[in-house]
Design an enzyme around this catalytic site. Sequence first.
Site, PDB file in Angstrom:
ATOM      1  CE  LYS A 186      72.443  23.624  72.282  1.00 65.34           C
ATOM      2  NZ  LYS A 186      72.907  24.421  71.174  1.00 65.34           N
TER       3      LYS A 186
HETATM    4  C1  LIG Z   1      72.669  24.964  69.674  1.00 62.31           C
HETATM    5  C2  LIG Z   1      73.593  24.655  68.559  1.00 62.31           C
HETATM    6  C3  LIG Z   1      74.187  25.663  67.784  1.00 62.31           C
HETATM    7  C4  LIG Z   1      73.799  27.098  67.907  1.00 62.31           C
HETATM    8  O1  LIG Z   1      74.009  27.625  69.169  1.00 62.31           O
HETATM    9  P1  LIG Z   1      73.399  29.066  69.514  1.00 62.31           P
HETATM   10  O2  LIG Z   1      74.139  29.457  70.762  1.00 62.31           O
HETATM   11  O3  LIG Z   1      71.933  28.886  69.744  1.00 62.31           O
HETATM   12  O4  LIG Z   1      73.693  29.963  68.379  1.00 62.31           O
HETATM   13  C5  LIG Z   1      75.114  25.304  66.826  1.00 62.31           C
HETATM   14  N1  LIG Z   1      75.435  24.018  66.612  1.00 62.31           N
HETATM   15  C6  LIG Z   1      74.870  23.015  67.308  1.00 62.31           C
HETATM   16  C7  LIG Z   1      75.287  21.614  67.036  1.00 62.31           C
HETATM   17  C8  LIG Z   1      73.911  23.301  68.285  1.00 62.31           C
HETATM   18  O5  LIG Z   1      73.340  22.306  68.972  1.00 62.31           O
END
Ligand SMILES: *Cc1c(COP(=O)(O)O)cnc(C)c1O
Length: 386
Positions: A186
């Site tokens: 991210k």
């Molecule tokens: C990565 C992601 C999540 C989950 O995030 P985590 O921190 O891994 O739990 C939820 N929604 C979307 C759209 C994502 O890309």
Amino acid sequence: MKHPFIIFGSPQIGQAEIDEVVATMKSGWLGTGPRVAAFEQAFAEYKGATVTHAAAVNSCTAALHVSMIAAGLEPGDEVITTPLTFCATVNAIIHAGATPVLADVDPATLNIDPAQIEKCITPRTRAILPVHFAGRPCDMDPILDIANRHGLKVIEDCAHAIESEYHGRKAGTMGDFGCFSFYVTKNIVTGEGGMVFARDEADIGRAKILALHGMSKDAWHRFGDAGYKHYQVVECGFKYNMMDIQAAIGIHQLARVAQNWRRRSEIWQRYQDAFADLPVTRPAEPEPNTRHAHHLYTLLIDETRTGINRDAFLDAMTASRIGVGVHYLSIAEHPYYQQRFGWRPDEWPNAMRIGRQTVSLPLSPKLGAEDERRIISAVNAILRSE
Ligand SMILES: *Cc1c(COP(=O)(O)O)cnc(C)c1O
């Protein structure tokens, strides 16, 4: 000579993060403590708010889960979301005891279509969970209008959208809750990590309690130099707290968020220009008066136009030693949801088609000029040779 493999979504970790993690370990305070508090404060300030609106947790999935409970959702309540998302969005709705309802996406923006949301409203609808896909903010004015008219909560999935803005408002501050991810791919990375943002301070108080066993005081306050404090369990919570080791990374990632966004924007625009003549669908340009977080750069590969299907394109990119991603197969393609809810992919035709055609190219701020050149020439070579 064999080129090094370009890893999709490779995080950019600086010396400042490494030094802070070492300092955290030497401090002896690894768990939730002063660095988590500092990260919450810095994140809240980044969103133009005070720390009473932000709670750090150990994932965005956890953030979504506690937000929905804090929003007062109950079994049988329906939550409308998009079929073009990561499974965590839908799983969190189910874990909160609610029922997910899918509203198809707009084929140009890849975001949930407000007109489709409207069609999904029933007497049991309690919340809308928009996902700002790829970092492009959803069309929040009509979504907030629908929520107001029907008395619904709005929980923004901002996993792609740390930097996104819509009509002067920051992603995660428009709905009742905003949920952020600091997973390794991210825009801000803590390894695993997340943040809940809430407009109402009481909601953040509840989210914090839910994220730490339902305890009324967190460990830092119990074991600090002010002396031992008894805690009370006020509800059945979860083990979702962020550690200081994670926050140590996040503090320095957040300090570079604008710089990394500029670098990704530059790569994003270079891809836009380089692929203008190819028989593929490129992302729409960002809408006026918005800021796109440029989390993903996605192309749609339509076999009838390119002569090559998406999966063959993925293989050809991998053979060129370039990592690629798929964001996402429509939620309705997965057997669990088909069996549990009776969903068929063609009920959401836009998400189905996009999910079968989409490819994400590397967009890490860590990419160098040579990586960029290799990616652009590989895409051109694969698609022009067909
Ligand atoms: C990565 C992601 C999540 C989950 O995030 P985590 O921190 O891994 O739990 C939820 N929604 C979307 C759209 C994502 O890309």
